[in-house]
Design a protein around this motif. Structure first.
Motif, PDB file in Angstrom:
ATOM      1  N   GLU A   1       0.852  -1.179   0.000  1.00 17.98           N
ATOM      2  CA  GLU A   1       0.000   0.000   0.000  1.00 17.98           C
ATOM      3  C   GLU A   1       0.894   1.236   0.000  1.00 17.98           C
ATOM      4  O   GLU A   1       1.751   1.390   0.873  1.00 17.98           O
ATOM      5  N   GLY A   2       0.727   2.088  -0.980  1.00 14.91           N
ATOM      6  CA  GLY A   2       1.558   3.284  -1.088  1.00 14.91           C
ATOM      7  C   GLY A   2       2.902   2.965  -1.702  1.00 14.91           C
ATOM      8  O   GLY A   2       3.053   2.900  -2.921  1.00 14.91           O
ATOM      9  N   GLU A   3       3.907   2.689  -0.883  1.00 12.85           N
ATOM     10  CA  GLU A   3       5.249   2.343  -1.341  1.00 12.85           C
ATOM     11  C   GLU A   3       5.426   0.831  -1.390  1.00 12.85           C
ATOM     12  O   GLU A   3       4.808   0.090  -0.614  1.00 12.85           O
ATOM     13  N   ARG A   4       6.288   0.378  -2.300  1.00 13.46           N
ATOM     14  CA  ARG A   4       6.521  -1.063  -2.453  1.00 13.46           C
ATOM     15  C   ARG A   4       7.085  -1.689  -1.184  1.00 13.46           C
ATOM     16  O   ARG A   4       6.924  -2.892  -0.949  1.00 13.46           O
ATOM     17  N   ASP A   5       7.770  -0.899  -0.380  1.00 16.04           N
ATOM     18  CA  ASP A   5       8.342  -1.431   0.860  1.00 16.04           C
ATOM     19  C   ASP A   5       7.296  -1.638   1.946  1.00 16.04           C
ATOM     20  O   ASP A   5       7.570  -2.293   2.960  1.00 16.04           O
ATOM     21  N   ASN A   6       6.097  -1.108   1.740  1.00 16.52           N
ATOM     22  CA  ASN A   6       5.044  -1.212   2.748  1.00 16.52           C
ATOM     23  C   ASN A   6       4.162  -2.425   2.449  1.00 16.52           C
ATOM     24  O   ASN A   6       3.048  -2.301   1.937  1.00 16.52           O
ATOM     25  N   ILE A   7       4.664  -3.608   2.778  1.00 14.79           N
ATOM     26  CA  ILE A   7       3.923  -4.846   2.536  1.00 14.79           C
ATOM     27  C   ILE A   7       2.890  -5.015   3.651  1.00 14.79           C
ATOM     28  O   ILE A   7       3.240  -5.045   4.840  1.00 14.79           O
TER      29      ILE A   7
END
Length: 286
Positions: free
Chosen positions: A106-112
């Protein structure tokens, strides 16, 4: 009353013969993993164990020194789903990549924020009011240094056979699946993309594109699409389309990468073991 069919001594011995013979080879015991592997090779040479058994046992031994970071798919190559994308776009990505599980961000790819099973997405067709967020399963996060032995135990203890790998700073480094771990033991696992050669190598898809095996001869691809496929270096000659594309790119391409040749776009659908197994081929508009 005595047993009318007493078990013969030889039959009892036969049931334990494999373990007995292996024990004879490893007694009094090797001093290192390398010596143990050499012992297994000797056992194979002496017909104590078969080749398949030796390969699997060697894989188990070597796996003890391997970590999640050694076998993971690196972060830039991860196929992720954006929870804010439309259902149609998510379904398209699932069909094109053909995975059974997807990390969702959600939002950034790092925010799994979780993991979606591809089959669960189909529930939205029958219940459009259902929230995709409600279908997500918890994501498992493991450090790069996680030994594969421990990771296999984690996978066995839950039903989510995918883990997100993070580095020492907590940044996402990649992902690893139970298949990646098992392949360290049993070798490459064939999947739905690995069709026997006799079943064909070029398939028409519903969206007017084609699925082409990387092992398809260059001449067959050229004839099928009525184009001329040649390497930029006239002295180079390649037998397969996978070899030609890899040469033109300068390396074996990763999943999702593409190259345009002779009015065709070759996008990698599936790459494994240092080779491209399947391309998605699209005719470019002139």
């Amino acid at each position: 009353m005595s047993d009318p069919l007493p078990q013969r001594p030889s039959e009892r011995e036969d049931k334990r013969s494999f373990l007995q013979k292996v024990a004879e080879f490893i007694h009094p015991g090797p001093d290192s993993p390398d010596e143990l592997i050499e012992t297994l090779a000797d056992a194979e040479d002496n017909a104590v164990i078969g080749t398949d058994a030796r390969v699997m046992l060697e894989g188990v031994i070597r796996m003890a020194d391997r970590t999640a970071g050694d076998v993971m798919v690196a972060a830039p190559r991860m196929d992720l789903l954006d929870i804010d994308e439309s259902y149609e776009e998510q379904l398209r990505q699932i069909i094109n990549t053909a995975h059974s599980r997807f990390p969702v961000f959600e939002g950034e790819r790092d925010n799994i924020i979780g993991v979606l099973l591809a089959k669960d997405l189909l529930k939205l067709q029958r219940a459009p009011s259902l929230s995709l967020r409600a279908l997500l399963r918890p994501a498992i996060f493991v450090p790069e240094s996680k030994p594969l032995n421990d990771l296999l135990r984690v996978f066995r203890s839950n039903r989510n056979h995918l883990a997100i790998v993070v580095d020492e700073f907590g940044v996402i480094a990649g992902l690893v699946t139970i298949e990646d771990v098992l392949e360290e033991i049993v070798g490459e696992i064939e999947d739905e993309f690995d069709l026997p050669e006799e079943e064909g190598d070029i398939f028409a898809l519903a969206d007017a594109t084609y699925r082409v095996a990387g092992s398809t001869p260059v001449e067959r691809v050229a004839d099928f699409f009525e184009v001329t496929l040649e390497a930029t270096d006239p002295d180079e000659d390649f037998d397969t389309i996978g070899g030609l594309v890899a040469h033109e790119l300068g390396r074996v391409p990763f999943r999702g990468e593409f190259m345009d040749l002779a009015g065709l776009r070759f996008e990698v659908l599936h790459a494994k073991g240092g080779a491209v197994h399947w391309f998605k081929v699209t005719r470019l508009q002139s």
